[in-house]
Enzyme design. Structure first.
Site, PDB file in Angstrom:
ATOM      1  N   LYS A  96      55.799  39.374  55.514  1.00 39.35           N
ATOM      2  CA  LYS A  96      55.094  38.956  56.720  1.00 39.35           C
ATOM      3  C   LYS A  96      54.956  37.444  56.839  1.00 39.35           C
ATOM      4  O   LYS A  96      54.795  36.921  57.942  1.00 39.35           O
ATOM      5  CB  LYS A  96      53.693  39.588  56.752  1.00 39.35           C
ATOM      6  CG  LYS A  96      53.695  41.109  56.678  1.00 39.35           C
ATOM      7  CD  LYS A  96      54.415  41.751  57.835  1.00 39.35           C
ATOM      8  CE  LYS A  96      53.717  41.565  59.152  1.00 39.35           C
ATOM      9  NZ  LYS A  96      54.367  42.296  60.255  1.00 39.35           N
ATOM     10  N   ALA A  97      54.996  36.730  55.709  1.00 40.63           N
ATOM     11  CA  ALA A  97      54.809  35.271  55.780  1.00 40.63           C
ATOM     12  C   ALA A  97      55.346  34.618  54.517  1.00 40.63           C
ATOM     13  O   ALA A  97      55.441  35.255  53.458  1.00 40.63           O
ATOM     14  CB  ALA A  97      53.332  34.926  55.964  1.00 40.63           C
TER      15      ALA A  97
ATOM     16  N   LYS B 135      49.996  39.305  48.304  1.00 42.18           N
ATOM     17  CA  LYS B 135      50.405  37.909  48.224  1.00 42.18           C
ATOM     18  C   LYS B 135      51.046  37.711  46.852  1.00 42.18           C
ATOM     19  O   LYS B 135      50.380  37.850  45.817  1.00 42.18           O
ATOM     20  CB  LYS B 135      49.179  37.020  48.393  1.00 42.18           C
ATOM     21  CG  LYS B 135      49.467  35.548  48.599  1.00 42.18           C
ATOM     22  CD  LYS B 135      48.149  34.838  48.922  1.00 42.18           C
ATOM     23  CE  LYS B 135      48.352  33.360  49.138  1.00 42.18           C
ATOM     24  NZ  LYS B 135      47.062  32.683  49.431  1.00 42.18           N
TER      25      LYS B 135
ATOM     26  N   VAL C  26      54.023  36.662  51.422  1.00 40.12           N
ATOM     27  CA  VAL C  26      53.031  37.707  51.679  1.00 40.12           C
ATOM     28  C   VAL C  26      53.764  38.941  52.184  1.00 40.12           C
ATOM     29  O   VAL C  26      54.526  38.864  53.153  1.00 40.12           O
ATOM     30  CB  VAL C  26      51.982  37.255  52.711  1.00 40.12           C
ATOM     31  CG1 VAL C  26      51.033  38.401  53.042  1.00 40.12           C
ATOM     32  CG2 VAL C  26      51.203  36.062  52.203  1.00 40.12           C
TER      33      VAL C  26
ATOM     34  N   GLY D 266      54.940  30.847  52.209  1.00 37.97           N
ATOM     35  CA  GLY D 266      54.080  29.682  52.015  1.00 37.97           C
ATOM     36  C   GLY D 266      54.473  28.920  50.767  1.00 37.97           C
ATOM     37  O   GLY D 266      55.439  29.279  50.094  1.00 37.97           O
ATOM     38  N   ARG D 267      53.706  27.883  50.465  1.00 37.02           N
ATOM     39  CA  ARG D 267      53.990  27.074  49.278  1.00 37.02           C
ATOM     40  C   ARG D 267      53.861  27.898  48.001  1.00 37.02           C
ATOM     41  O   ARG D 267      54.510  27.623  46.994  1.00 37.02           O
ATOM     42  CB  ARG D 267      53.028  25.901  49.218  1.00 37.02           C
ATOM     43  CG  ARG D 267      51.586  26.328  49.181  1.00 37.02           C
ATOM     44  CD  ARG D 267      50.598  25.210  48.947  1.00 37.02           C
ATOM     45  NE  ARG D 267      49.233  25.711  49.011  1.00 37.02           N
ATOM     46  CZ  ARG D 267      48.644  26.384  48.048  1.00 37.02           C
ATOM     47  NH1 ARG D 267      49.307  26.630  46.929  1.00 37.02           N
ATOM     48  NH2 ARG D 267      47.400  26.808  48.177  1.00 37.02           N
ATOM     49  N   PHE D 268      53.026  28.945  48.030  1.00 36.87           N
ATOM     50  CA  PHE D 268      52.743  29.763  46.863  1.00 36.87           C
ATOM     51  C   PHE D 268      53.818  30.813  46.613  1.00 36.87           C
ATOM     52  O   PHE D 268      54.049  31.232  45.487  1.00 36.87           O
ATOM     53  CB  PHE D 268      51.400  30.470  47.062  1.00 36.87           C
ATOM     54  CG  PHE D 268      51.350  31.237  48.356  1.00 36.87           C
ATOM     55  CD1 PHE D 268      51.877  32.513  48.461  1.00 36.87           C
ATOM     56  CD2 PHE D 268      50.808  30.654  49.493  1.00 36.87           C
ATOM     57  CE1 PHE D 268      51.859  33.191  49.664  1.00 36.87           C
ATOM     58  CE2 PHE D 268      50.792  31.337  50.697  1.00 36.87           C
ATOM     59  CZ  PHE D 268      51.321  32.611  50.777  1.00 36.87           C
ATOM     60  N   GLY D 269      54.477  31.289  47.674  1.00 37.18           N
ATOM     61  CA  GLY D 269      55.413  32.400  47.568  1.00 37.18           C
ATOM     62  C   GLY D 269      55.514  33.129  48.896  1.00 37.18           C
ATOM     63  O   GLY D 269      55.722  32.509  49.940  1.00 37.18           O
TER      64      GLY D 269
ATOM     65  N   ASP E  40      42.112  23.721  52.474  1.00 32.87           N
ATOM     66  CA  ASP E  40      43.383  23.944  53.184  1.00 32.87           C
ATOM     67  C   ASP E  40      43.105  24.762  54.442  1.00 32.87           C
ATOM     68  O   ASP E  40      43.800  25.727  54.756  1.00 32.87           O
ATOM     69  CB  ASP E  40      44.384  24.659  52.287  1.00 32.87           C
ATOM     70  CG  ASP E  40      45.814  24.585  52.842  1.00 32.87           C
ATOM     71  OD1 ASP E  40      46.072  23.710  53.696  1.00 32.87           O
ATOM     72  OD2 ASP E  40      46.662  25.410  52.446  1.00 32.87           O
TER      73      ASP E  40
END
Length: 534
Positions: free
Chosen positions: A222-223, A243, A230, A225-228, A348
């Site tokens: 679905k998304a 996540k 979702v 980001g900087r982390f990985g 953030d």
């Protein structure tokens, strides 16, 4: 929980006592029984059992799982079932299924409780075969006739001498000692094997399943980001968001779950946390999972790209978002029943991290960079320039942060002003045309922002996203615009607090959506858009 552990320890210790005492009884018969015992089934050291613990299923339904019994220093493993009975329906109620340390009484391929009377109202059986505790049964067997009756039937006379009585008393004493030793031994074994109360999230692997792994099917991404990434996931009781953090973002994974687990973080405008897991795959790959409630509408940013909002919808989203930020920032003193909830700075805050529920109320997510401010404790190693560049406050861009609680909370307030601007830019309350969705500073500085551009324009020149005059023609939108300007004030001391934002937005909702003459403003707004597109 300690009482439950002591009660379980006592039950297992009592069983060990009964088994030890039974082993000391005098036996009569021929050598055939000894030969049969020598031929009994002896499986491999490592077996698989069915696992179930009723305490794990209080908050969410769960099903029995297949587990591989962990190594117990070379000792043989077995499976067991502990269950009660419904007094009304007479149906068995399973309390626990798991691995069990080897004992002679478990040397059978079926899980059967032969005791004539239940122990403490419970049944217990154990067995020595792969998945042998999947099925279980109670077959109450009356005790054997007394020795005197056997003597009369067989016309034999067997009498216990004084010596044998002394031996029997000695065995009872040894059994009591064995009970104490067994109770402590089983207590330590349960800590290792059953893992009833983990102090940290368990480490999971595909090759060695753990009892805390959740049955989640990852359906679609679905998304990013900087982390990985979702994922939208599915569990037996509903949809979840998963996540997935990369190993380089392990610190964010730890920080986020620590924030979610703080006292009184269960709030309608904070994303609901379900759990965290570490997965180690057969190829050596490691993933860190954070599992939360799934919100099908996605983030506020994604929603505004494809939807406009009317005045009532804007008020609902804005007020609930501000309420969530206020709760995050608030320090709530401890009580007799609840611990202190520290003030938390998000660090953030942006429209991507504000999720929308089906009723269009907002909840705040993504606490991987968050800081908590517990009274009397330091906040640890701090780095000033963190977060998303587009939403950074001027003092972050200048590197002029005061490293205290209020300064970090005001940085969140600055970002909240930008998110409110995004919301107003897609509101139709003023009656004129609504422009396409744009991120803050996208019109002024473009999509690809560099830190130097933000420092020069936002920090040095005090640039802010444009507030159009058409928005001010609606009394409610005008009031929100004034709140926005006080949120992103260049002087952080002059910015509103999150509680003040929430109070103002709750008052703004009293303004009604009104029809206005938009003939002039429409032409001006189109002219503005055409000019900016050049």
């Amino acid at each position: 929980m300690k009482k439950m552990k002591l009660r379980s320890t006592f039950l297992f210790g009592f069983l060990m006592l009964m088994i030890s005492a039974a082993s000391t009884l005098p036996t009569f018969g021929d050598d055939h029984e000894d030969n049969e015992h020598e031929k009994s089934y002896h499986p491999e050291m490592t077996i698989t059992c069915e696992y179930y613990n009723a305490k794990d299923c209080k908050k969410e339904p769960c099903l029995p799982k297949k587990i591989t019994c962990p190594d117990s220093n070379g000792k043989r493993q077995g499976c067991f079932v502990l269950w009660g009975t419904n007094n009304m329906t007479e149906q068995p109620i399973v309390e626990m299924k798991d691995c069990f340390i080897f004992h002679d009484d478990c040397n059978q391929s079926e899980c059967i409780d032969y005791k004539y009377e239940k122990s403490a109202g419970k049944n217990f059986c154990c067995c020595r075969h792969d998945m042998c505790n999947r099925e279980f049964v109670w077959k109450p067997t009356p005790t054997e006739p007394s020795t005197t009756e056997n003597v009369n039937e067989n016309e034999k006379s067997v009498h216990l001498t004084d010596t044998s009585k002394w031996i029997w008393a000695s065995f009872l004493l040894l059994s009591l000692i064995g009970f104490c030793i067994a109770s402590r031994y089983i207590y330590h074994q349960r800590k290792q094997i059953f893992k009833e109360i983990p102090t940290a999230e368990p480490e999971l692997s595909v090759s060695s399943q753990c009892l805390y792994i959740r049955p989640i099917d990852l359906i679609e991404i679905k998304a990013h980001g900087r982390f990985g990434v979702v994922w939208k996931g599915k569990m037996p009781n509903g949809e979840v968001a998963v996540k997935v953090f990369s190993p380089t973002e392990k610190k964010s994974w730890i920080t986020e779950q620590e924030i979610y687990k703080l006292p009184r973080m269960n709030h309608p405008n904070i994303l609901h946390f379900i759990g965290a897991e570490k997965h180690i795959f057969q190829d050596g790959k490691t993933e860190f999972w954070l599992i939360t409630q799934y919100q099908p509408l996605g983030s506020l940013c994604d929603y505004l790209k494809s939807h406009t909002v009317n005045w009532q919808e804007l008020c609902k989203i804005a007020e609930s978002m501000a309420r969530g930020l206020m709760h995050l920032h608030e320090e709530i003193p401890g009580t007799r029943t609840d611990e202190l909830k520290p003030a938390i700075a998000h660090r953030d805050f942006k429209s991507k991290n504000v999720l929308l529920k089906p009723d269009l109320t907002a909840c705040i997510a993504d606490f991987g960079l968050a800081l908590r401010f517990t009274p009397g404790q330091t906040v640890g190693d701090l780095h000033g320039q963190v977060g998303t560049r587009r939403y950074m406050a001027p003092e972050i861009l200048d590197g002029a942060i005061n490293f205290n609680r209020d300064s970090f909370l005001r940085i969140d307030v600055y970002a909240c002003g930008l998110v409110l601007w995004e919301l107003v830019s897609r509101c139709s309350a003023h009656g004129g045309p609504v422009a396409d969705y744009r991120l803050p500073f996208e019109m002024e500085l473009g999509l690809d922002l560099h830190l130097e551009d933000m420092q020069e324009n936002v920090a040095a020149k005090k640039l802010r996203p444009r507030i159009y005059e058409e928005w001010r023609t609606h009394s409610g939108l005008n009031a929100v615009c004034e709140t926005i300007e006080e949120c992103w004030d260049h002087d952080q001391e002059a910015r509103l607090s999150s509680s003040c934002i929430m109070e103002r937005l709750s008052q703004h909702s009293r303004y009604k959506q009104i029809a206005i003459d938009t003939t002039t403003t429409t032409n001006n707004f189109i002219s503005i858009n055409n000019t900016n597109d050049q």
